[in-house]
Write an enzyme that holds these catalytic residues in place. Structure first.
Site, mmCIF file in Angstrom:
data_model
loop_
_atom_site.group_PDB
_atom_site.id
_atom_site.type_symbol
_atom_site.label_atom_id
_atom_site.label_comp_id
_atom_site.label_asym_id
_atom_site.label_seq_id
_atom_site.Cartn_x
_atom_site.Cartn_y
_atom_site.Cartn_z
ATOM 1 N N LYS A 53 0.847 -1.209 0.000
ATOM 2 C CA LYS A 53 0.000 0.000 0.000
ATOM 3 C C LYS A 53 0.879 1.254 0.000
ATOM 4 O O LYS A 53 0.618 2.212 -0.732
ATOM 5 C CB LYS A 53 -0.938 -0.002 1.223
ATOM 6 C CG LYS A 53 -2.069 -1.014 1.101
ATOM 7 C CD LYS A 53 -2.880 -1.170 2.392
ATOM 8 C CE LYS A 53 -3.909 -2.286 2.235
ATOM 9 N NZ LYS A 53 -4.742 -2.508 3.426
ATOM 10 N N GLN A 97 -4.365 -1.122 9.643
ATOM 11 C CA GLN A 97 -4.407 -2.454 9.039
ATOM 12 C C GLN A 97 -5.042 -3.454 10.010
ATOM 13 O O GLN A 97 -4.686 -3.516 11.183
ATOM 14 C CB GLN A 97 -2.989 -2.894 8.645
ATOM 15 C CG GLN A 97 -2.921 -4.226 7.915
ATOM 16 C CD GLN A 97 -3.582 -4.216 6.537
ATOM 17 O OE1 GLN A 97 -3.704 -3.172 5.890
ATOM 18 N NE2 GLN A 97 -4.029 -5.372 6.084
ATOM 19 N N ASP A 120 -10.831 3.586 4.395
ATOM 20 C CA ASP A 120 -11.152 2.163 4.320
ATOM 21 C C ASP A 120 -12.666 1.936 4.272
ATOM 22 O O ASP A 120 -13.122 0.842 3.953
ATOM 23 C CB ASP A 120 -10.598 1.440 5.553
ATOM 24 C CG ASP A 120 -9.387 0.588 5.246
ATOM 25 O OD1 ASP A 120 -9.280 0.104 4.097
ATOM 26 O OD2 ASP A 120 -8.556 0.405 6.153
HETATM 27 N N1 GUN Z 1 -7.179 -6.331 6.262
HETATM 28 C C1 GUN Z 1 -7.602 -7.043 5.202
HETATM 29 N N2 GUN Z 1 -8.130 -6.218 4.264
HETATM 30 C C2 GUN Z 1 -8.046 -4.971 4.763
HETATM 31 C C3 GUN Z 1 -8.419 -3.699 4.264
HETATM 32 O O1 GUN Z 1 -8.970 -3.545 3.176
HETATM 33 N N3 GUN Z 1 -8.140 -2.657 5.085
HETATM 34 C C4 GUN Z 1 -7.571 -2.807 6.297
HETATM 35 N N4 GUN Z 1 -7.375 -1.729 7.023
HETATM 36 N N5 GUN Z 1 -7.224 -3.968 6.800
HETATM 37 C C5 GUN Z 1 -7.457 -5.045 6.027
#
Ligand code: GUN
Length: 296
Positions: A53, A97, A120
Site C-alpha cells: 500500500k 491495518q 477504508d
Molecule cells: N485487512 C484485510 N483487508 C483490509 C483492508 O482492506 N483494510 C484494512 N485496514 N485492513 C485489512
C-alpha cells in the site's frame, strides 16, 4: 468455452494512471494527498499488504506516514495515534491495518477514526451512509470488484449476483453496493454463507458469482452455469515446498475447472488483489479533494 481473464493488474494500472494525473494537478494547487498508515504487530501477510500500500502511494505521489507499532502497543497508545492523525492537516486518509492483535479493541479504534478520513470505509458512519445510498467512502475491496466488473463491460443492472461470504469487509458491503439504485448497481443479490444449505443451488442461478469466503475451492465448476462471470476475492496461502517462500496464493475458486465454463473470470493472484490497493489510493485522492473543497 474458455473464459476471458479479467486482468486486475491492467485495470488497476489504468486507474492508478488516472489518479497520478489527479495527484499532480492537486500538487500544482499546493495539495499533497496524505495517507496515515498504522500497522500493529508482525503478522507477515499484514506486513506485506501494508508495504504494498505504501509503495503504491509513493508510486503515484501520495505522501504516506508510516507507523509500525510493536504487538505490545496498548489501546491508549493506538487511540492517541489515531487522534493525532485526525488532527493532522497533512493526512487525508487513515488506514489501520486489520486484524489488530487480540488484546486490542478493533471497533473502538475504527470508531475513533474521523469518518471524513476513513478511506477504508469501515467507520459505522460510512457503512450507514453507504447502506442508505448517501455519499460515503466505499470499502476498497468491494469497490474494486465493482470497478473491475464495470471496466470489463459486465452489466450489473438486472443481473443476478450471488455472493459467497458475508464478512463486514467484503460480502456485506458488496451486497449493499450492488443492490443500490444507480450506476454499476441495480442488481438482484443473493448472499450465501457457511450456514447456507446447498450453496451450489444458488450459485448455479447466478449471472455473476463472487467468491469471498476465505477458503480454497469454495466455488467449483459444478457450482456455476455456462457463461457465468466469476470473481474470486479469496487470498489463501497454501503450503508449497517448491516455492521460495514456502507457500503460494490461491483464491476461493477452482480456477482451472471454472475457466472452461465461465465467460469471464479473475485469477489469483493478479485479479481483485491489485484493485483493493488501487481503491485505497482512489479514496485518499478523493478525500484530499474534499478537504480542498474541489469537485469530485
Ligand atoms: N485487512 C484485510 N483487508 C483490509 C483492508 O482492506 N483494510 C484494512 N485496514 N485492513 C485489512
Amino acid at each position: 468455452m474458455s473464459a476471458a481473464i479479467i486482468d486486475g493488474k491492467k485495470i488497476a494500472a489504468d486507474i492508478r494512471g488516472e489518479l497520478a494525473v489527479q495527484v499532480s494537478e492537486l500538487k500544482k494547487r499546493g495539495i499533497v494527498p496524505g495517507l496515515g498508515v498504522i500497522l500493529v504487530g508482525d503478522d507477515p501477510a499484514s506486513k506485506s499488504y501494508v508495504t504494498a500500500k505504501e509503495q503504491a502511494c509513493h508510486d503515484i505521489g501520495i505522501f504516506s506516514d508510516d507507523n509500525r507499532l510493536p504487538s505490545s502497543t496498548t489501546q491508549e497508545q493506538l487511540m492517541t495515534l489515531v487522534r493525532k492523525m485526525n488532527a493532522d492537516p497533512r493526512i487525508h486518509g487513515i488506514l489501520v491495518q486489520l486484524p489488530l492483535p487480540k488484546h486490542l479493541n478493533e471497533s473502538e479504534v475504527l470508531l475513533a477514526i474521523d469518518p471524513d478520513k476513513d478511506v477504508d470505509g469501515f467507520h459505522p458512519t460510512n457503512v450507514g451512509r453507504m447502506v442508505i445510498g448517501e455519499k460515503a467512502f466505499l470499502p476498497c475491496t468491494p469497490h474494486g470488484v465493482v470497478q473491475m466488473l464495470a471496466r470489463s463491460g459486465v452489466v450489473m443492472e438486472g443481473a443476478h449476483v450471488v455472493i459467497v461470504g458475508r464478512s463486514n469487509i467484503v460480502g456485506k458491503p458488496l451486497a449493499n453496493m450492488l443492490m443500490a439504485k444507480g450506476r454499476n448497481a441495480n442488481a438482484t443479490v443473493t448472499v450465501c454463507h457457511t450456514r447456507t444449505k446447498d450453496i451450489g443451488s444458488f450459485t448455479r442461478q447466478a449471472d455473476i458469482v463472487i467468491a469471498a469466503a476465505g477458503r480454497p475451492n469454495t466455488v467449483t465448476a459444478d457450482m456455476i452455469r455456462d457463461g457465468a462471470v466469476v470473481i474470486d476475492v479469496g487470498v489463501n496461502r497454501v503450503e508449497d515446498a517448491s516455492r521460495k517462500q514456502g507457500f503460494r496464493l490461491v483464491g476461493d475458486v477452482d480456477f482451472e475447472a471454472c475457466k472452461s465454463k465461465a465467460s469471464m473470470i479473475t485469477p489469483v493472484p493478479g485479479g481483485v488483489g491489485p484493485m483493493t490497493i488501487t481503491m485505497l489510493l482512489f479514496n485518499t485522492v478523493e478525500s484530499a479533494r474534499r478537504f480542498a473543497h474541489l469537485p469530485e
